[in-house]
Design an enzyme around this catalytic site. Structure first.
Site, PDB file in Angstrom:
ATOM      1  N   ASP A 391     180.849   9.199 -10.898  1.00  0.00           N
ATOM      2  CA  ASP A 391     180.538   9.234 -11.965  1.00  0.00           C
ATOM      3  C   ASP A 391     179.328   8.271 -12.065  1.00  0.00           C
ATOM      4  O   ASP A 391     179.378   7.181 -11.554  1.00  0.00           O
ATOM      5  CB  ASP A 391     181.811   8.695 -12.681  1.00  0.00           C
ATOM      6  CG  ASP A 391     181.213   8.825 -14.286  1.00  0.00           C
ATOM      7  OD1 ASP A 391     181.010   9.675 -14.832  1.00  0.00           O
ATOM      8  OD2 ASP A 391     181.483   7.486 -15.053  1.00  0.00           O
ATOM      9  N   LYS A 392     178.357   8.546 -12.878  1.00  0.00           N
ATOM     10  CA  LYS A 392     177.327   7.679 -13.167  1.00  0.00           C
ATOM     11  C   LYS A 392     177.563   6.433 -13.793  1.00  0.00           C
ATOM     12  O   LYS A 392     177.315   5.415 -13.042  1.00  0.00           O
ATOM     13  CB  LYS A 392     176.066   8.721 -13.711  1.00  0.00           C
ATOM     14  CG  LYS A 392     174.679   7.865 -13.750  1.00  0.00           C
ATOM     15  CD  LYS A 392     173.646   8.478 -14.412  1.00  0.00           C
ATOM     16  CE  LYS A 392     173.789   8.572 -16.055  1.00  0.00           C
ATOM     17  NZ  LYS A 392     173.447   7.240 -16.511  1.00  0.00           N
ATOM     18  N   THR A 544     177.702  13.722 -14.104  1.00  0.00           N
ATOM     19  CA  THR A 544     177.480  12.913 -15.383  1.00  0.00           C
ATOM     20  C   THR A 544     177.337  13.921 -16.578  1.00  0.00           C
ATOM     21  O   THR A 544     176.912  14.914 -16.380  1.00  0.00           O
ATOM     22  CB  THR A 544     176.201  11.887 -15.213  1.00  0.00           C
ATOM     23  OG1 THR A 544     176.001  11.483 -16.263  1.00  0.00           O
ATOM     24  CG2 THR A 544     174.883  12.820 -14.782  1.00  0.00           C
ATOM     25  N   GLY A 545     177.518  13.288 -17.576  1.00  0.00           N
ATOM     26  CA  GLY A 545     177.382  14.086 -18.809  1.00  0.00           C
ATOM     27  C   GLY A 545     176.209  13.910 -19.258  1.00  0.00           C
ATOM     28  O   GLY A 545     175.777  14.419 -20.413  1.00  0.00           O
ATOM     29  N   LYS A 572     184.827  18.170 -15.361  1.00  0.00           N
ATOM     30  CA  LYS A 572     184.814  17.307 -14.204  1.00  0.00           C
ATOM     31  C   LYS A 572     185.672  17.968 -12.969  1.00  0.00           C
ATOM     32  O   LYS A 572     185.524  17.977 -11.913  1.00  0.00           O
ATOM     33  CB  LYS A 572     184.832  15.914 -14.530  1.00  0.00           C
ATOM     34  CG  LYS A 572     183.715  15.297 -15.234  1.00  0.00           C
ATOM     35  CD  LYS A 572     183.837  13.858 -15.261  1.00  0.00           C
ATOM     36  CE  LYS A 572     182.690  13.167 -15.812  1.00  0.00           C
ATOM     37  NZ  LYS A 572     182.646  11.872 -16.128  1.00  0.00           N
ATOM     38  N   ASP A 591     185.934   5.669 -13.563  1.00  0.00           N
ATOM     39  CA  ASP A 591     186.495   4.401 -14.161  1.00  0.00           C
ATOM     40  C   ASP A 591     187.983   4.430 -14.740  1.00  0.00           C
ATOM     41  O   ASP A 591     188.530   3.702 -15.124  1.00  0.00           O
ATOM     42  CB  ASP A 591     185.624   4.091 -15.415  1.00  0.00           C
ATOM     43  CG  ASP A 591     185.848   5.440 -16.596  1.00  0.00           C
ATOM     44  OD1 ASP A 591     186.619   6.051 -16.484  1.00  0.00           O
ATOM     45  OD2 ASP A 591     184.899   5.235 -17.448  1.00  0.00           O
ATOM     46  N   ASP A 595     187.714   9.957 -17.022  1.00  0.00           N
ATOM     47  CA  ASP A 595     187.873  10.473 -15.467  1.00  0.00           C
ATOM     48  C   ASP A 595     189.234  10.831 -14.842  1.00  0.00           C
ATOM     49  O   ASP A 595     189.302  11.310 -13.566  1.00  0.00           O
ATOM     50  CB  ASP A 595     187.010   9.749 -14.421  1.00  0.00           C
ATOM     51  CG  ASP A 595     185.533   9.341 -14.800  1.00  0.00           C
ATOM     52  OD1 ASP A 595     184.877  10.479 -15.192  1.00  0.00           O
ATOM     53  OD2 ASP A 595     185.093   8.342 -14.815  1.00  0.00           O
TER      54      ASP A 595
END
Length: 702
Positions: A391-392, A544-545, A572, A591, A595
């Site tokens: 995840d970014k 990422t969104g 995701k 996190d 997620d």
């Protein structure tokens, strides 16, 4: 009274982890991996061969058995013949003294194995205890019969040495496991015994268990922090390495959070307590360590099956030895010796230790380095990972705005421009303004004071700094003032726009001074994390969104292989399944909040940046630090752990291929016969080899 970090070394009951089946309320039903682990864990606990045993118990039994074995050996006719002496009491004493002390040895040192065998048979899981109990019981009954007139030679001294060596082997095993599982005890020892609570101007020393949320606590230099809290006054560096594995002290100032068990350096802090006892990060870590050490892996299941099969093989081999030598015309004493030796040497002692000891050491090693294994299957599976999803925001990036690029007019220094911009923005509450100020603070710039701060809605801010009228804002401010930018500054704005970054221009009245590109800053550690994963042959994927330009800019900066941008949280998990469908083994790093579905879908879920929130249910592994470099470290630990498991299994099972035929007496025609005591020594040596090999895991590069 000995102290550690200003606190008394003792296990505090208010942070003692509950039984594994109750950790975090038990495995959550929505987590299939956790539920399966919980079921296996209960099964494993039920067949724990050392239930109710302790290091102290086996130590006492060993010394007691050793003392009882001395007269057994001294009065043994075999010993008197070997060493050419005659013990006091003559033939009568030689007959009854070894028998008396042999019976005492069987009761004192051997009965624990008989009880263990009864438990194994009741569970229909015969194993190590069953074989030992069979061996010593056969030797005991036969020797007792000989003492009371049955023809043959008794085995009292063999029984004495056999039980003594077996008890010693179990003492060594229990001590090794206890040391390996010392992480929980070590973590509990981090807490001090007392705390200095302040009430107004008065300070009082109270037990840590008396602290409550909202209390103000004084943390003196060098003292351990007794509870989770927030700094309300003072500043200092705090050593958090024992919790997060971070080697460098962390600076704490007002509004900074602190973790129970960490150590204050030279400054003085006053903290407001936010969590005590079971609600602290330390207690959460202890629960995760306890859960990991009691969870069950595929390798452990394999070892248990191998131990069961070896037990069956040993019993069959013992029966075959009994029948074969009787048919060959050998005497009862020789035959019983062979049977006892086979039962002893085939004992799956080393197999029983091979996996649990490696797992205990690996989870302890991980906990010391901020890598918390929630489910051992996750640690075991990590070695097979071929693709890692990151995840970014908050994982590869800070999740906070920072100045990522500065372009200045000719003659203006970058740091001087940033210090002026921070001075203007310091009174603003806008997230971009806060990012500019933090960037200046992190570079340790001297930020001058500003006067006449004023926010211009929709355009920016302005203030006077050192007599200079300065303005900061975006494109709207430039259009309002009709400012013309020189080519270098215009190029900086265009570059920031293509990367999805905010471009903030600083003006002195209407003269442009600098352009600041502000964005969610990439963590410095992310570069090294991606490089290490590539070095391990693992594909790195970012999900990422954020918009495509923002995602692409981060991916190019880090050298990431594949990017999925503008992905909604609910999508995701689908992206992970898409990569899994290509035959890849996937780890997801996130996190643990939005997620969670992706973490559960991945082959290995890694919750990163837990900090003080270690109760992450979705991940198999929890990384205490917000450091993506811990991802390749957990993969390296997984590979090292698996290597040790396989080495131990090969040794523990493999030596029996040679040992069992030798114990049965295949070399007897050449006068090579293995006494029961030597068989016990070889069996114990195999256990020691396994224990030593497991200990070498501590040197693994983690």
């Amino acid at each position: 009274m000995t102290t550690k970090h200003g606190g008394h070394r003792e296990v505090h009951h208010d942070v003692t982890p509950p039984p594994a089946s109750h950790v975090h309320g038990g495995p959550q039903p929505h987590h299939p991996k956790a539920s399966e682990s919980g079921a296996h864990r209960n099964e494993h606990v039920g067949q724990n061969k050392h239930a109710g045993h302790s290091v102290d118990m086996f130590r006492r039994k060993f010394w007691g058995t050793l003392l009882l074995a001395i007269p057994t050996f001294v009065w043994s006719p075999m010993s008197q013949h070997w060493f050419g002496y005659e013990a006091w009491g003559g033939p009568g004493a030689a007959r009854w003294v070894p028998a008396l002390f042999g019976m005492l040895i069987f009761v004192h040192g051997g009965w624990v194995f008989v009880k263990g065998a009864i438990g194994e048979l009741a569970d229909r899981r015969p194993g190590m205890m069953t074989l030992i109990a069979l061996a010593i019981s056969v030797a005991f009954v036969f020797s007792l019969a000989v003492t009371f007139g049955f023809p043959g030679v008794d085995l009292w001294w063999e029984l004495a040495t056999l039980v003594t060596i077996m008890v010693l082997g179990h003492w060594i095993e229990m001590r090794s496991i206890s040391q390996a599982q010392g992480a929980i005890k070590e973590l509990a020892n981090l807490l001090p015994d007392t705390a200095v609570r302040t009430v107004g101007d008065r300070a009082e020393i109270v037990p840590v268990s008396d602290l409550r949320a909202g209390d103000l606590v004084l943390i003196r230099p060098g003292a351990s922090i007794p509870a989770d809290g927030v700094v309300r006054d003072g500043s200092s560096d705090v050593n958090e390495s024992m919790i997060t594995g971070e080697s460098r002290p962390v600076r704490k100032a007002p509004d900074s959070t602190v973790i129970a068990g960490t150590v204050n350096a030279s400054g003085s802090l006053r903290i407001e307590v936010t969590g005590t006892g079971e609600k602290t990060a330390l207690a959460g870590i202890m629960r995760l360590v306890a859960q990991a050490q009691s969870s069950r892996s595929r390798a452990q299941a394999l070892a248990d099956r191998a131990a069961f099969l070896l037990t069956v093989v040993a019993v069959v081999a013992a029966v075959a030895t009994l029948v074969g030598w009787f048919l060959a015309g050998q005497g009862a004493s020789f035959v019983i010796e062979r049977v006892v030796t086979v039962l002893v040497i085939a004992c799956p002692h080393a197999l029983g230790l091979a996996i649990p000891l490696v797992v205990a050491i690996s989870t302890t090693l991980g906990a010391r380095n901020g890598l918390l294994v929630r489910d051992r299957r996750g640690l075991e599976e990590a070695r097979n990972v071929t693709a890692v999803f990151f995840d970014k925001t908050g994982t590869l990036t800070r999740g906070e705005f920072r100045v990522v690029d500065i372009t200045t007019r000719e003659g203006v220094a970058e740091e001087a421009a940033l210090a002026l911009a921070a001075a203007v923005e310091r009174d603003s509450e806008h997230t971009i303004a806060m990012g500019i100020v933090r960037s200046a603070e992190e570079r340790r710039l001297a930020i001058p004071s500003a006067e006449g701060f004023q926010a211009v809605p929709g355009h920016g801010v302005q203030a006077v700094v050192g007599g200079r009228q300065l303005l900061l804002g975006g494109p709207a401010l430039l259009r309002r003032l009709n400012v013309k930018l020189e080519p270098a500054l215009q190029t900086a704005i265009d570059r920031a726009s293509t990367r999805g970054q905010a471009a903030i221009t600083m003006l002195e009245q209407t003269a442009p001074l600098a352009v600041f590109a502000v964005a969610d800053a990439v963590r410095e550690e992310s570069h090294e994390a991606v490089q290490r994963l590539h070095a391990q042959g693992i594909e790195v994927i970012m999900m990422t969104g954020d918009a495509q330009p923002v995602a692409r800019a981060v991916a190019v900066q880090l050298g990431i292989d594949t990017v999925f941008a503008e992905v909604l949280p609910g999508e995701k998990a689908a992206k992970i399944k898409e990569i899994q469908a290509q035959g890849k083994r996937v780890a997801m790093v996130g996190d643990g909040v939005n997620d969670a579905p992706a973490l559960l879908t991945a082959d290995v879920g890694i919750a990163i940046g837990a900090g003080t929130d270690v109760a992450v249910e979705a991940g198999d592994v929890v990384l205490v630090r917000s450091d993506p470099r811990d991802v390749p470290r957990i993969i390296a630990l997984s590979k090292a752990t698996y290597r040790k498991m396989i080495q131990n299994l090969c040794w523990a099972a493999g030596y029996n291929i040679v040992a069992i035929p030798l114990a049965a007496g295949v070399l007897a025609p050449w006068n090579i016969v293995l006494p029961p005591a030597i068989g016990a020594v070889l069996m114990s040596l195999s256990t020691i080899v396994v224990a030593i090999n497991a200990q070498t895991l501590r040197r693994a590069p983690v």
